[in-house]
Design an enzyme around this catalytic site. Structure first.
Site, PDB file in Angstrom:
ATOM      1  N   ALA A   1      40.516  29.123  45.158  1.00 26.44           N
ATOM      2  CA  ALA A   1      41.472  28.448  46.333  1.00 26.44           C
ATOM      3  C   ALA A   1      42.094  27.436  45.772  1.00 26.44           C
ATOM      4  O   ALA A   1      41.562  26.556  45.164  1.00 26.44           O
ATOM      5  CB  ALA A   1      40.245  28.363  47.426  1.00 26.44           C
ATOM      6  N   GLY A   2      43.247  27.263  46.032  1.00 26.65           N
ATOM      7  CA  GLY A   2      44.167  25.822  45.978  1.00 26.65           C
ATOM      8  C   GLY A   2      45.560  25.926  46.342  1.00 26.65           C
ATOM      9  O   GLY A   2      46.035  27.080  46.771  1.00 26.65           O
TER      10      GLY A   2
ATOM     11  N   SER B   1      46.265  25.963  36.151  1.00 25.04           N
ATOM     12  CA  SER B   1      47.401  26.212  36.048  1.00 25.04           C
ATOM     13  C   SER B   1      48.021  25.853  34.617  1.00 25.04           C
ATOM     14  O   SER B   1      47.382  24.945  33.945  1.00 25.04           O
ATOM     15  CB  SER B   1      48.293  25.531  37.181  1.00 25.04           C
ATOM     16  OG  SER B   1      49.566  25.380  36.896  1.00 25.04           O
TER      17      SER B   1
ATOM     18  N   TYR C   1      49.701  17.615  42.237  1.00 26.12           N
ATOM     19  CA  TYR C   1      49.289  18.850  41.763  1.00 26.12           C
ATOM     20  C   TYR C   1      48.869  18.775  40.211  1.00 26.12           C
ATOM     21  O   TYR C   1      47.761  19.352  39.877  1.00 26.12           O
ATOM     22  CB  TYR C   1      50.225  19.939  42.404  1.00 26.12           C
ATOM     23  CG  TYR C   1      49.777  21.360  41.896  1.00 26.12           C
ATOM     24  CD1 TYR C   1      48.624  21.876  42.374  1.00 26.12           C
ATOM     25  CD2 TYR C   1      50.297  22.047  40.785  1.00 26.12           C
ATOM     26  CE1 TYR C   1      48.396  23.348  42.094  1.00 26.12           C
ATOM     27  CE2 TYR C   1      50.166  23.275  40.805  1.00 26.12           C
ATOM     28  CZ  TYR C   1      49.067  24.012  41.243  1.00 26.12           C
ATOM     29  OH  TYR C   1      48.594  25.290  40.901  1.00 26.12           O
TER      30      TYR C   1
HETATM   31  N1  LIG Z   1      51.399  31.095  42.115  1.00 23.67           N
HETATM   32  C1  LIG Z   1      51.497  30.519  41.108  1.00 23.67           C
HETATM   33  O1  LIG Z   1      52.493  30.427  40.622  1.00 23.67           O
HETATM   34  C2  LIG Z   1      50.330  29.692  40.422  1.00 23.67           C
HETATM   35  C3  LIG Z   1      50.489  29.071  39.235  1.00 23.67           C
HETATM   36  C4  LIG Z   1      49.511  28.584  38.688  1.00 23.67           C
HETATM   37  C5  LIG Z   1      48.216  28.279  39.417  1.00 23.67           C
HETATM   38  N2  LIG Z   1      48.045  28.814  40.499  1.00 23.67           N
HETATM   39  C6  LIG Z   1      46.486  28.541  41.201  1.00 23.67           C
HETATM   40  O2  LIG Z   1      46.144  30.104  41.738  1.00 23.67           O
HETATM   41  C7  LIG Z   1      45.541  29.872  42.712  1.00 23.67           C
HETATM   42  C8  LIG Z   1      45.671  30.773  43.942  1.00 23.67           C
HETATM   43  O3  LIG Z   1      47.036  30.591  44.416  1.00 23.67           O
HETATM   44  P1  LIG Z   1      48.108  31.614  44.770  1.00 23.67           P
HETATM   45  O4  LIG Z   1      49.269  31.567  43.774  1.00 23.67           O
HETATM   46  O5  LIG Z   1      47.436  33.068  44.487  1.00 23.67           O
HETATM   47  O6  LIG Z   1      48.368  31.276  46.130  1.00 23.67           O
HETATM   48  P2  LIG Z   1      48.154  31.837  47.610  1.00 23.67           P
HETATM   49  O7  LIG Z   1      48.522  33.233  47.621  1.00 23.67           O
HETATM   50  O8  LIG Z   1      48.780  30.955  48.592  1.00 23.67           O
HETATM   51  O9  LIG Z   1      46.647  31.924  47.667  1.00 23.67           O
HETATM   52  C9  LIG Z   1      45.829  30.688  47.814  1.00 23.67           C
HETATM   53  C10 LIG Z   1      44.509  30.913  48.369  1.00 23.67           C
HETATM   54  O10 LIG Z   1      43.875  29.967  48.508  1.00 23.67           O
HETATM   55  C11 LIG Z   1      42.942  29.758  50.003  1.00 23.67           C
HETATM   56  N3  LIG Z   1      42.876  28.694  50.565  1.00 23.67           N
HETATM   57  C12 LIG Z   1      44.015  27.790  50.648  1.00 23.67           C
HETATM   58  N4  LIG Z   1      43.306  26.377  51.357  1.00 23.67           N
HETATM   59  C13 LIG Z   1      42.030  27.001  51.648  1.00 23.67           C
HETATM   60  C14 LIG Z   1      41.002  26.111  52.067  1.00 23.67           C
HETATM   61  N5  LIG Z   1      41.014  24.842  52.589  1.00 23.67           N
HETATM   62  N6  LIG Z   1      39.611  26.652  52.167  1.00 23.67           N
HETATM   63  C15 LIG Z   1      39.605  28.286  51.671  1.00 23.67           C
HETATM   64  N7  LIG Z   1      40.501  28.728  51.065  1.00 23.67           N
HETATM   65  C16 LIG Z   1      41.723  28.070  50.962  1.00 23.67           C
HETATM   66  C17 LIG Z   1      44.163  30.676  50.821  1.00 23.67           C
HETATM   67  O11 LIG Z   1      43.377  31.461  51.826  1.00 23.67           O
HETATM   68  P3  LIG Z   1      43.404  31.121  53.556  1.00 23.67           P
HETATM   69  O12 LIG Z   1      44.977  30.433  53.635  1.00 23.67           O
HETATM   70  O13 LIG Z   1      43.155  32.467  53.911  1.00 23.67           O
HETATM   71  O14 LIG Z   1      42.373  29.962  53.355  1.00 23.67           O
HETATM   72  C18 LIG Z   1      44.507  31.824  49.782  1.00 23.67           C
HETATM   73  O15 LIG Z   1      43.683  32.984  49.653  1.00 23.67           O
HETATM   74  C19 LIG Z   1      45.538  28.449  43.134  1.00 23.67           C
HETATM   75  O16 LIG Z   1      44.498  27.477  42.620  1.00 23.67           O
HETATM   76  C20 LIG Z   1      46.914  27.728  42.447  1.00 23.67           C
HETATM   77  O17 LIG Z   1      46.827  26.527  42.063  1.00 23.67           O
HETATM   78  C21 LIG Z   1      49.238  29.725  41.197  1.00 23.67           C
END
Ligand SMILES: NC(=O)c1ccc[n+]([C@@H]2O[C@H](COP(=O)([O-])OP(=O)(O)OC[C@H]3O[C@@H](n4cnc5c(N)ncnc54)[C@H](OP(=O)(O)O)[C@@H]3O)[C@@H](O)[C@H]2O)c1
Length: 321
Positions: free
Chosen positions: A136-137, A185, A198
């Site tokens: 989560a993030g 990341s 971030y």
């Molecule tokens: N997408 C990219 O390009 C990318 C690149 C590098 C790293 N990342 C990392 O990958 C991870 C997942 O991100 P994603 O890209 O898959 O984005 P996403 O689709 O927005 O998923 C984020 C997840 O985190 C949960 N979340 C957010 N706030 C929360 C809270 N307060 N308590 C519990 N759960 C929470 C959300 O669920 P709810 O809203 O239902 O709580 C959702 O399941 C993150 O750590 C992000 O930094 C992403």
């Protein structure tokens, strides 16, 4: 051929092969090797994995990927409805898992005082926990000087402190055994423009988890670093203003890794108990290698690319903030 000529040719070939791999691979070389000749994801079959942030994006796809290999799951996030849909998809993809093998845990990671209770719920349900995956993030888009300190704090609360707290509970529980992973990341290894809090948060995560590995060498610690990935993250990203979401959609034409592919690579990293990996579309792997191992070359490349070039690699078509 003299010995020095031979060594020269070997060194030249070594670098040539490396550079070709940096260009053609969508991951670091270790992960590529593990995908071909390492332990298959199936070695995780029957294990218990807790995935935070499993309602969408990388976490959701990782849940589905692990379910295909019959891994028992706790999936947590704030949105109970979306988690329920993920659970149904997981059950559809797995022929062996039963409803009781997937625990839906509606949980706000920021609810730190409840972490121990949530943890006990998971351990009581499954009788143990093999791998904790802190996924989560939320990301961020804002220029350095525009960021209110309250946003730095809010972002660190979610992307760092909630993860550290849950991980400490897990480490106390498993007493130096066990496996903890975190979705970091590429910005945990190299800095990028327009995301100061971030970038700092992901760097902090590396500091915490690398020290955890030193304090408990028998624990497996996996830092998984995706580059740009197709998810909803830009909608929910922080800006510089307290309470505001960035609210941009990732475009289908953006040059990003799919969340499905990212999840497969992350599952391979988990199965092989890898320590640190990075993944992403061209030119992310090459940039990561250069940034980590050739800092002078990095300076030259950053000068050529400039801020806008770096932002384009990251967000392709998303408007720059
Ligand atoms: N997408 C990219 O390009 C990318 C690149 C590098 C790293 N990342 C990392 O990958 C991870 C997942 O991100 P994603 O890209 O898959 O984005 P996403 O689709 O927005 O998923 C984020 C997840 O985190 C949960 N979340 C957010 N706030 C929360 C809270 N307060 N308590 C519990 N759960 C929470 C959300 O669920 P709810 O809203 O239902 O709580 C959702 O399941 C993150 O750590 C992000 O930094 C992403």
């Amino acid at each position: 051929m003299g010995i020095f000529e031979f060594i020269g040719i070997v060194v030249f070939l070594y670098y040539l092969i490396n550079i070709i791999l940096w260009v053609v691979l969508d991951s670091d070389i270790e992960l590529w090797l593990k995908e071909r000749w390492g332990k298959p994801i199936d070695t995780l079959r029957g294990k218990v994995v807790w995935l935070t942030g499993a309602s969408s994006g990388i976490g959701k796809q990782l849940a589905i990927e692990l379910a295909k290999h019959h891994v028992r799951l706790c999936i947590s996030a704030r949105s109970g409805d979306r988690l329920q849909a993920v659970k149904e998809e997981c059950l559809k993809q797995s022929k062996l898992l039963r409803p009781n093998d997937i625990l839906v845990l509606k949980m706000d990671m920021l609810d730190i005082s409840q972490h121990q209770r949530y943890f006990d719920t998971v351990v009581n349900h499954f009788g143990g926990l093999d791998i904790l995956v802190n996924n989560a993030g939320r990301s961020q888009r804002a220029s350095f000087e525009e960021i209110d300190l309250s946003v730095d704090r809010e972002l660190f609360e979610l992307d760092v402190f909630s993860i550290v707290n849950l991980t400490r509970i897990y480490v106390r529980h498993c007493k130096s055994r066990g496996h903890v992973a975190v979705t970091s990341s590429s910005v945990g290894l190299i800095s990028v423009p327009n995301s100061a809090s971030y970038t700092a948060a992901k760097h902090a995560i590396h500091g915490y988890f690398e020290t955890l590995k030193l304090d408990h060498p028998t624990m497996d610690v996996t830092l998984f670093c995706p580059g740009p990935t197709h998810t909803e993250f830009l909608q929910h990203a922080f800006t510089g203003i307290h309470g505001q979401n960035y609210n941009q959609s990732v475009q289908a034409t953006d040059r990003r890794m799919t969340a499905e592919r990212c999840a497969v690579l992350m599952a391979i990293a988990l199965a092989n108990r890898c320590q640190i990996n990075f993944v992403g579309p061209f030119p992310v792997p090459g940039l990561m290698y250069i940034s980590c191992y050739y800092p002078n070359l990095r300076k030259i490349i950053l000068m050529i690319l400039g801020k806008s070039g770096l932002q384009k690699i990251r967000d392709t078509t998303a408007p720059a903030n």
